[in-house]
Design an enzyme around this catalytic site. Structure first.
Site, PDB file in Angstrom:
ATOM      1  N   HIS A 340      11.189   4.227   2.722  1.00  0.00           N
ATOM      2  CA  HIS A 340      11.047   5.219   3.805  1.00  0.00           C
ATOM      3  C   HIS A 340      10.183   4.636   4.928  1.00  0.00           C
ATOM      4  CE1 HIS A 340       9.815   9.023   5.787  1.00  0.00           C
ATOM      5  NE2 HIS A 340       8.620   8.458   5.795  1.00  0.00           N
ATOM      6  N   GLU A 341       9.085   3.983   4.559  1.00  0.00           N
ATOM      7  CA  GLU A 341       8.218   3.367   5.573  1.00  0.00           C
ATOM      8  C   GLU A 341       8.958   2.266   6.332  1.00  0.00           C
ATOM      9  OE1 GLU A 341       5.334   4.522   6.389  1.00  0.00           O
ATOM     10  OE2 GLU A 341       5.408   6.042   4.817  1.00  0.00           O
ATOM     11  N   HIS A 344      10.703   3.567   9.326  1.00  0.00           N
ATOM     12  CA  HIS A 344       9.901   3.660  10.554  1.00  0.00           C
ATOM     13  C   HIS A 344       9.879   2.324  11.286  1.00  0.00           C
ATOM     14  CE1 HIS A 344       8.534   7.691   9.826  1.00  0.00           C
ATOM     15  NE2 HIS A 344       7.919   7.384   8.691  1.00  0.00           N
ATOM     16  N   GLU A 419      10.528  11.267  10.804  1.00  0.00           N
ATOM     17  CA  GLU A 419      10.455  11.314   9.343  1.00  0.00           C
ATOM     18  C   GLU A 419      11.840  11.515   8.725  1.00  0.00           C
ATOM     19  OE1 GLU A 419       7.839  10.674   7.405  1.00  0.00           O
ATOM     20  OE2 GLU A 419       6.760  10.218   9.262  1.00  0.00           O
TER      21      GLU A 419
END
Length: 481
Positions: A340-341, A344, A419
């Site tokens: 998930h990071e 970003h 997000e």
């Protein structure tokens, strides 16, 4: 009809009264939103259907009570801060502190013509006042509220040491910013706002660059992640998407709090990953400690039995219940969270945030250029002179209050969008199920209440509520875990 100039308009209104009125309206709006969330928390007594297989009734009730206690604490702290600020401005404490700062500089033969020395003294006095007046709230939050739910790990000695280090660091950085900005504003001419913005941009980038290597280690211990399954898996994940991973660290956050976290940092091809030890189910920093405990237990059956009985009593205690749960995520779940990071990073979310923040700062400095020489602003707050630092404080902290609320709402909404995009990226990497489980565990470990009022969420949650994220993650994806 003759046009009214900015000076005439400002002179025609009571700027202090308008500022205080708007400030109270903002506070009342925030309290209204908080009351909506509190009502939702009070009325939701059953675990949502989507979470019943993962979160027990006991954990859910614990998180509900924690949320209510935080809500009560936040209400009283916010109300106190608002009343303090109102009295501070209404009774002219700011002009008094400024004059006292000038008198101190004159008494000890410091130069007052450039305003830099009086401004540094003024900054010191306000910082010390904020520290002292804020300590009862900070102590209660750490040693009562967080302690009650098993999150606080600090001793009083550790807390005092940490507080003093933060004070010194804050003052040093503040001195640099205040001194340079005053010099630029006093000597930069009509275009000082460009130079001021450029300085703030460069200084903020410098802080970002040195933070993890020089500032964060002042407060936390960073240890390279030991070789093993987790390190291999993270390196494989980074390699699969050409993420320029250079170092992996575990930070010993458990000495301060049981809350967990993880983040990336670094520029260009020098990326690093930091995992809080509280995030990891198999904490590499405590493995030796556990092995030592096991060896000691084997030496004495009696000691082992005593330890077992004491552990059982601790689990039955409401205060220590949360401390004794198996916390953290498995290696696979940690990798899913990092995917998930990586989302970003893939979509340049951090860069976009930096650009928007700098645009906002430039706009604020441009507005400062229009307002800082207006005498009405200073006289309304009780000043007979026009100190540069006071102009900065009045404009940025008080006059921009409504603008800051609007910009904050925009950034919060954008943060939720980012997000969701990062979650979708993790889902495309085949991590949807593992990420879902990891998110639930993080909420469970942090006692985050999962049911959220939509309006409260819109203004306060830069991360989407858990149930919304799970709904998106559980939709059909290209790959499966």
């Amino acid at each position: 009809m003759e046009a009214v100039t900015l000076s005439e308009f400002l002179s025609s209104i009571n700027i202090l009264a308008v500022t205080l009125t708007l400030s109270w309206l903002v506070m009342l709006w925030d309290m209204y939103l908080a009351s909506r969330q509190r009502r939702v928390t009070l009325n939701t007594r059953r675990v949502p259907a989507d979470l019943r297989e993962m979160i027990s009734t006991e954990v859910f009730e614990k998180s509900r009570r924690y949320s209510l206690d935080k809500s009560s604490f936040g209400f009283y702290k916010t109300l106190y801060s608002q009343i303090e600020m109102t009295l501070f401005l209404y009774y002219g404490i700011l002009p008094y502190v400024w004059e006292y700062s000038v008198d101190l500089c004159i008494r000890y033969d410091f130069d007052v013509t450039s305003e830099i020395w009086p401004s540094l003294v003024f900054t010191t006095l306000l910082s010390l006042w904020s520290l002292v007046i804020g300590q009862p709230w900070s102590l209660y939050h750490t040693f009562v509220l967080e302690e009650k739910y098993g999150f606080n790990k600090q001793t009083l000695r550790f807390y005092i040491k940490d507080t003093l280090k933060k004070l010194v660091l804050t003052l040093v950085l503040s001195y640099i910013v205040v001194a340079v900005l005053i010099y630029i504003i006093m000597n930069g001419g009509d275009y000082f706002f460009i130079y001021a913005w450029l300085f703030v941009f460069l200084f903020s980038m410098f802080i970002v660059f040195i933070y993890a290597d020089f500032i964060a280690p002042l407060f936390d211990k960073f240890t390279p992640l030991p070789d093993g399954e987790l390190k291999t898996a993270i390196e494989a994940l980074a390699s699969s998407v050409n993420f320029p991973l250079k170092k992996l660290f575990v930070v010993e956050g458990s000495v301060r709090s049981a809350h967990s976290n993880a983040y990336f940092y670094g520029f260009y091809k020098n990326k690093r990953v930091v995992l809080f030890d509280t995030l990891l189910e198999d904490n590499p920093l405590t493995q030796k400690e556990k092995e030592s405990e096991n060896t000691d237990d084997q030496k004495s059956d009696i000691a082992a039995e005593t330890t077992k009985e004491e552990s059982q009593k601790s689990k039955e205690s409401d205060k220590n219940w949360h401390k004794n749960q198996i916390k953290g995520c498995t290696n696979d779940e940690v990798v899913a969270i990092l995917s998930h990071e990586l989302g970003h990073w893939k979509f340049n979310h951090n860069l976009k945030n930096i650009v928007l923040a700098q645009i906002n700062i430039f706009i604020c400095f441009y507005g400062l250029n229009l307002l800082i020489k207006e005498n009405a602003i200073y006289t309304s707050f009780g000043f007979s002179s026009q100190p540069v630092l006071i102009g900065l404080i009045i404009v940025f902290e008080y006059i921009y209050a409504i603008y800051n609320e609007v910009f904050g709402f925009f950034m919060t909404a954008l943060g939720r969008k980012f997000e969701f995009e990062a979650d979708r990226y993790a889902k495309e990497m085949g991590k949807a199920n593992l990420l879902s489980v990891g998110l639930i565990k993080l909420h469970e470990d942090n006692l985050s209440f999962p049911v959220v009022d939509r309006l409260y969420s819109a203004f306060n949650y830069s991360h989407p509520p858990l149930l919304e994220r799970l709904k998106e993650l559980r939709k059909s994806s290209k790959k499966s875990d």
